[in-house]
Scaffold this motif. Structure first.
Motif, PDB file in Angstrom:
ATOM      1  N   VAL A 138      46.559  39.830  36.487  1.00  0.00           N
ATOM      2  CA  VAL A 138      47.546  40.453  35.508  1.00  0.00           C
ATOM      3  C   VAL A 138      46.782  41.169  34.699  1.00  0.00           C
ATOM      4  CG1 VAL A 138      49.413  39.772  33.986  1.00  0.00           C
ATOM      5  CG2 VAL A 138      49.058  38.526  36.018  1.00  0.00           C
ATOM      6  N   SER A 139      45.652  40.797  34.005  1.00  0.00           N
ATOM      7  CA  SER A 139      44.747  41.535  33.130  1.00  0.00           C
ATOM      8  C   SER A 139      44.339  42.909  33.523  1.00  0.00           C
ATOM      9  CB  SER A 139      43.906  40.830  32.500  1.00  0.00           C
ATOM     10  OG  SER A 139      44.346  39.651  31.862  1.00  0.00           O
ATOM     11  N   ALA A 140      43.865  42.766  34.781  1.00  0.00           N
ATOM     12  CA  ALA A 140      43.283  44.089  35.536  1.00  0.00           C
ATOM     13  C   ALA A 140      44.418  45.145  35.832  1.00  0.00           C
ATOM     14  CB  ALA A 140      42.707  43.587  36.857  1.00  0.00           C
ATOM     15  N   LEU A 141      45.608  44.671  36.341  1.00  0.00           N
ATOM     16  CA  LEU A 141      46.776  45.640  36.355  1.00  0.00           C
ATOM     17  C   LEU A 141      47.241  46.113  35.133  1.00  0.00           C
ATOM     18  CD1 LEU A 141      48.686  46.974  38.462  1.00  0.00           C
ATOM     19  CD2 LEU A 141      50.174  44.962  38.134  1.00  0.00           C
ATOM     20  N   THR A 142      47.365  45.158  34.254  1.00  0.00           N
ATOM     21  CA  THR A 142      47.630  45.703  32.973  1.00  0.00           C
ATOM     22  C   THR A 142      46.770  46.674  32.203  1.00  0.00           C
ATOM     23  OG1 THR A 142      48.763  43.732  32.136  1.00  0.00           O
ATOM     24  CG2 THR A 142      48.392  44.917  30.379  1.00  0.00           C
ATOM     25  N   ALA A 143      45.465  46.455  32.533  1.00  0.00           N
ATOM     26  CA  ALA A 143      44.524  47.619  31.984  1.00  0.00           C
ATOM     27  C   ALA A 143      44.405  48.643  32.841  1.00  0.00           C
ATOM     28  CB  ALA A 143      43.147  46.884  31.895  1.00  0.00           C
ATOM     29  N   ALA A 144      44.762  48.681  34.026  1.00  0.00           N
ATOM     30  CA  ALA A 144      44.813  49.996  34.755  1.00  0.00           C
ATOM     31  C   ALA A 144      45.873  50.613  34.305  1.00  0.00           C
ATOM     32  CB  ALA A 144      44.772  49.350  36.252  1.00  0.00           C
ATOM     33  N   CYS A 145      47.028  49.919  34.072  1.00  0.00           N
ATOM     34  CA  CYS A 145      48.336  50.863  33.952  1.00  0.00           C
ATOM     35  C   CYS A 145      48.094  51.397  32.350  1.00  0.00           C
ATOM     36  CB  CYS A 145      49.483  49.864  33.614  1.00  0.00           C
ATOM     37  SG  CYS A 145      49.841  49.354  35.592  1.00  0.00           S
ATOM     38  N   ARG A 146      47.574  50.680  31.435  1.00  0.00           N
ATOM     39  CA  ARG A 146      47.387  51.415  30.190  1.00  0.00           C
ATOM     40  C   ARG A 146      46.496  52.690  30.211  1.00  0.00           C
ATOM     41  NH1 ARG A 146      46.827  45.333  27.339  1.00  0.00           N
ATOM     42  NH2 ARG A 146      48.887  45.060  26.854  1.00  0.00           N
ATOM     43  N   GLU A 147      45.342  52.391  31.089  1.00  0.00           N
ATOM     44  CA  GLU A 147      44.453  53.512  31.172  1.00  0.00           C
ATOM     45  C   GLU A 147      45.197  54.841  31.775  1.00  0.00           C
ATOM     46  OE1 GLU A 147      40.831  54.310  34.286  1.00  0.00           O
ATOM     47  OE2 GLU A 147      40.553  52.662  32.687  1.00  0.00           O
ATOM     48  N   GLY A 162      45.493  50.270  23.824  1.00  0.00           N
ATOM     49  CA  GLY A 162      45.055  48.900  24.439  1.00  0.00           C
ATOM     50  C   GLY A 162      44.061  49.018  25.377  1.00  0.00           C
ATOM     51  N   VAL A 163      43.723  50.464  25.703  1.00  0.00           N
ATOM     52  CA  VAL A 163      42.654  50.578  26.570  1.00  0.00           C
ATOM     53  C   VAL A 163      41.271  49.840  26.162  1.00  0.00           C
ATOM     54  CG1 VAL A 163      41.168  52.601  27.835  1.00  0.00           C
ATOM     55  CG2 VAL A 163      43.442  52.931  27.317  1.00  0.00           C
ATOM     56  N   THR A 164      40.639  49.074  26.811  1.00  0.00           N
ATOM     57  CA  THR A 164      39.464  48.424  26.625  1.00  0.00           C
ATOM     58  C   THR A 164      38.127  49.315  26.589  1.00  0.00           C
ATOM     59  OG1 THR A 164      39.211  47.445  28.780  1.00  0.00           O
ATOM     60  CG2 THR A 164      40.568  46.169  27.087  1.00  0.00           C
ATOM     61  N   PRO A 222      36.370  43.296  35.410  1.00  0.00           N
ATOM     62  CA  PRO A 222      37.705  43.926  35.778  1.00  0.00           C
ATOM     63  C   PRO A 222      38.569  44.639  34.673  1.00  0.00           C
ATOM     64  CG  PRO A 222      37.307  41.500  36.274  1.00  0.00           C
ATOM     65  CD  PRO A 222      36.282  41.906  35.320  1.00  0.00           C
ATOM     66  N   LEU A 223      37.859  44.439  33.499  1.00  0.00           N
ATOM     67  CA  LEU A 223      38.693  45.463  32.450  1.00  0.00           C
ATOM     68  C   LEU A 223      38.040  46.583  32.173  1.00  0.00           C
ATOM     69  CD1 LEU A 223      39.834  42.778  29.716  1.00  0.00           C
ATOM     70  CD2 LEU A 223      41.246  43.533  31.836  1.00  0.00           C
ATOM     71  N   ALA A 224      36.846  46.737  32.685  1.00  0.00           N
ATOM     72  CA  ALA A 224      36.183  47.753  32.438  1.00  0.00           C
ATOM     73  C   ALA A 224      36.440  48.606  33.854  1.00  0.00           C
ATOM     74  CB  ALA A 224      34.486  47.596  32.320  1.00  0.00           C
ATOM     75  N   HIS A 225      36.490  48.196  34.776  1.00  0.00           N
ATOM     76  CA  HIS A 225      36.832  49.130  35.959  1.00  0.00           C
ATOM     77  C   HIS A 225      38.381  48.345  36.645  1.00  0.00           C
ATOM     78  CE1 HIS A 225      32.612  48.823  35.622  1.00  0.00           C
ATOM     79  NE2 HIS A 225      32.581  50.024  35.826  1.00  0.00           N
ATOM     80  N   PRO A 226      39.339  48.506  35.718  1.00  0.00           N
ATOM     81  CA  PRO A 226      40.796  47.982  36.272  1.00  0.00           C
ATOM     82  C   PRO A 226      41.114  48.340  37.615  1.00  0.00           C
ATOM     83  CG  PRO A 226      41.038  49.453  34.525  1.00  0.00           C
ATOM     84  CD  PRO A 226      39.675  49.232  34.429  1.00  0.00           C
ATOM     85  N   VAL A 227      41.297  49.740  37.739  1.00  0.00           N
ATOM     86  CA  VAL A 227      41.793  50.359  39.080  1.00  0.00           C
ATOM     87  C   VAL A 227      41.064  49.693  40.265  1.00  0.00           C
ATOM     88  CG1 VAL A 227      42.077  52.443  40.339  1.00  0.00           C
ATOM     89  CG2 VAL A 227      42.514  52.534  37.960  1.00  0.00           C
ATOM     90  N   ALA A 228      39.899  49.648  40.039  1.00  0.00           N
ATOM     91  CA  ALA A 228      38.995  49.086  41.406  1.00  0.00           C
ATOM     92  C   ALA A 228      39.289  47.671  41.392  1.00  0.00           C
ATOM     93  CB  ALA A 228      37.465  49.489  40.959  1.00  0.00           C
ATOM     94  N   ALA A 229      39.450  46.914  40.223  1.00  0.00           N
ATOM     95  CA  ALA A 229      39.452  45.501  40.361  1.00  0.00           C
ATOM     96  C   ALA A 229      41.003  45.193  41.146  1.00  0.00           C
ATOM     97  CB  ALA A 229      39.683  44.788  38.817  1.00  0.00           C
TER      98      ALA A 229
END
Length: 273
Positions: free
Chosen positions: A217-226, A232-234, A241-248
């Motif tokens: 859930v965090s990976a998808l959320t971070a990818a969408c924010r980016e 909220g972009v980390t 997973p938060l540094a590379h959310p799309v790949a995650a």
């Protein structure tokens, strides 16, 4: 020649055709029971209003920014993960009422039934996302990086939702009881809450932050924010997973499909036992 096994191409066409027939069955069932569809479509709008205005006055967005823009990617992720509950409940209901046994006795491809359920859920998911987009726009959310990154974000949601729907297929077949499946639905809520969807993970205890950061859930959320360009972009020293959310998200999707497609097909063939 008669008696020979069909070619792989023919089996694939057979599975695809039968699966589309069952997609139509699932959508037709919703047409005859519109309350289920209406509830599924109202849920995203309620979440936008509830979390956007209740949490919005209490949560500090990292690096500033509007909380509702911070929140919307998390709500998109939450709706994406609702695939598990919806498919699980429908599969368990069909299994408990003997519908699956009837399907197994019919001359149809074995993969067609789970394919039909997951395909129908993908279409339902598109409707839910459309409702949430409309609600988000009404409360001030918008994507800022243009049409291509925006389309990529929604494509990630669809891919992960499809993978998660196979988890629902397997759990529903394993449970085989609609009452048990209904009772299990609230158990998935903590999974979506234990993430960066609603609040930053930086203030959590170390062990809890680890679980939240590695939650898909965090990976998808971070990818969408980016991809949306929302707050909220980390950055800095964060979990992979938060540094590379799309790949995650792509890796999570592939892993879920690799594990749960074979498990679901085997569970269907064995009658969920």
């Amino acid at each position: 020649m008669t008696g020979l096994a069909p070619s792989p191409g023919r089996r694939l066409r057979w599975t695809f055709t039968d699966g589309l027939t069952l997609v139509g069955r699932e959508l037709g069932r919703l047409r005859h029971d519109p309350g289920e569809l209406v509830a599924a479509l109202i849920f995203p709008a309620v979440m936008v209003v509830l979390f956007g205005y209740v949490f919005g006055s209490a949560v500090q967005v990292p690096d500033g920014g509007d909380y509702r823009e911070y929140l919307m990617p998390g709500l998109f992720a939450m709706v994406t993960f609702s695939a598990v509950m919806g498919v699980m409940t429908r599969m368990a209901t069909d299994a408990s009422r003997g519908v699956m046994d009837r399907f197994r006795s019919m001359p149809m491809a074995r993969l067609a039934v789970p394919f039909g359920q997951t395909g129908a859920d993908s279409l339902i998911g598109l409707l839910m996302l459309a409702v949430m987009v409309g609600a988000g726009l009404l409360v001030g959310w918008q994507p800022h990086r243009g049409p291509v990154p925006t389309a990529q974000a929604f494509l990630l949601m669809i891919v992960l939702r499809y993978a998660l729907s196979w988890v629902g297929v397997y759990v529903g077949l394993a449970v085989r009881n609609e009452r048990v499946a209904d009772a299990m639905v609230p158990l998935f809520l903590p999974f979506t809450m234990l993430s960066n969807a609603f609040v930053p993970t930086g203030g959590m205890p170390g062990w809890l932050r680890f679980l939240a950061d590695w939650n898909p859930v965090s990976a998808l959320t971070a990818a969408c924010r980016e991809l949306f360009g929302n707050p909220g972009v980390t950055s800095g020293d964060v979990a992979w997973p938060l540094a590379h959310p799309v790949a995650a998200v792509l890796l999570w999707s592939a892993a879920l499909l690799v594990v749960f497609v074979p498990l679901s097909v085997r569970a269907y063939r064995r009658g969920g036992r």
